[in-house]
Design a protein around this motif. Structure first.
Motif, mmCIF file in Angstrom:
data_model
loop_
_atom_site.group_PDB
_atom_site.id
_atom_site.type_symbol
_atom_site.label_atom_id
_atom_site.label_comp_id
_atom_site.label_asym_id
_atom_site.label_seq_id
_atom_site.Cartn_x
_atom_site.Cartn_y
_atom_site.Cartn_z
ATOM 1 N N ARG A 69 -4.728 3.304 2.673
ATOM 2 C CA ARG A 69 -4.015 1.847 2.906
ATOM 3 C C ARG A 69 -4.871 0.351 1.926
ATOM 4 N N THR A 70 -4.958 0.742 0.443
ATOM 5 C CA THR A 70 -5.735 -0.559 0.378
ATOM 6 C C THR A 70 -4.456 -1.208 -0.358
ATOM 7 N N LEU A 71 -4.434 -2.732 -0.619
ATOM 8 C CA LEU A 71 -3.777 -3.441 -0.918
ATOM 9 C C LEU A 71 -3.070 -3.294 -1.949
ATOM 10 N N HIS A 72 -2.010 -4.098 -3.261
ATOM 11 C CA HIS A 72 -2.737 -3.923 -4.627
ATOM 12 C C HIS A 72 -1.262 -3.756 -4.686
ATOM 13 N N ASN B 266 0.743 -1.153 0.379
ATOM 14 C CA ASN B 266 -0.417 0.125 0.116
ATOM 15 C C ASN B 266 1.167 1.370 0.151
ATOM 16 N N HIS B 267 -0.200 2.539 0.554
ATOM 17 C CA HIS B 267 0.747 3.578 0.425
ATOM 18 C C HIS B 267 1.249 4.045 1.792
ATOM 19 N N THR C 181 4.714 2.014 5.154
ATOM 20 C CA THR C 181 3.629 1.572 3.909
ATOM 21 C C THR C 181 3.865 -0.403 4.223
ATOM 22 N N CYS D 189 -5.730 -6.415 -6.337
ATOM 23 C CA CYS D 189 -5.980 -5.514 -4.591
ATOM 24 C C CYS D 189 -6.423 -6.675 -4.030
#
Length: 245
Positions: free
Chosen positions: A170-173, A99-100, A195, A117
């Motif tokens: 927080r989106t995991l991708h 994530n970032h 992160t 995702c």
């Protein structure tokens, strides 16, 4: 579009209050800037090299995953506008799930990418979790192993030229370049200092797979090295030409 016009557009779309910009506002801004009749004149102006060349090249480098990461507009701490050149080389290191620190947005200018995702899930595939920090702008990555995890793939989507997306911090991708590709990438104001990075157990991995000393310490990859000005200007010149400018 000229440089100051692009700065004003980003400032207006992202806002200046205490709340971080939404992924949708970041996506709307990047979609507007990525239009050929907008991006072409902007990149051509920058390719002449008469504005902020030293600062732009200092923060432009070959990413450990194999793509060139060129800074276009430095608006920190509110935003950083970059262009990513994915050259489609064979044997490139695969991107880790991550994530970032901030909401981000990306628009495909040329080529195509696949985005996956993920979310943590007890029935997901096993992975090793790391916490990533960076030694300041342009600094080296620092990765610390924090434990085991399981992740489940939520969705996969392909983005071709003219399409854009925004993600919250927080989106995991992970993003896979399926051919030589150019993307416009927007980082917004940082919301946290670190992160999360995951490498799937048994996979090749990218940044996290290069961690040594039992999984705690610094990556074995060399420090980020700024791109030579000639390379920076040549890539922008080629992009401007491909957009008709």
């Amino acid at each position: 579009m000229q440089v100051e016009e692009a700065r004003r557009l980003l400032a207006e779309r992202l806002g200046g209050g205490p709340r971080p910009p939404s992924p949708e506002s970041a996506r709307a801004a990047i979609a507007r800037l990525a239009r050929p009749d907008t991006l072409g004149p902007l990149v051509r102006r920058l390719s002449v090299g008469d504005r902020d060349l030293a600062e732009c090249t200092r923060l432009s480098y070959r990413h450990v995953l194999g793509f060139d990461k060129l800074l276009l507009l430095h608006g920190a701490p509110r935003f950083m506008l970059r262009v990513h050149f994915w050259h489609g080389r064979t044997g490139a290191v695969p991107e880790d799930i991550h994530n970032h620190r901030c909401a981000i947005a990306s628009a495909v200018v040329r080529g195509r990418v696949r985005m996956e995702c993920y979310e943590p899930a007890p029935d997901g595939v096993p992975a090793i979790a790391y916490r990533e920090t960076i030694d300041g702008p342009g600094g080296a990555w620092r990765l610390r192993r924090v434990g085991d995890a399981r992740l489940r793939l939520l969705r996969t989507e392909r983005f071709g030229a003219g399409r854009s997306y925004g993600l919250d911090a927080r989106t995991l991708h992970r993003v896979v370049s399926e051919q030589p590709t150019v993307t416009l990438f927007l980082e917004t104001a940082a919301q946290r200092a670190a992160t999360d990075v995951y490498v799937r157990s048994g996979g090749a991995g990218g940044r996290a797979a290069m961690v040594r000393d039992g999984g705690v310490g610094r990556p074995a990859a060399p420090p980020k090295t700024p791109l030579p000005p000639a390379v920076y200007l040549a890539e922008l010149d080629a992009l401007a030409g491909s957009l008709g400018y």
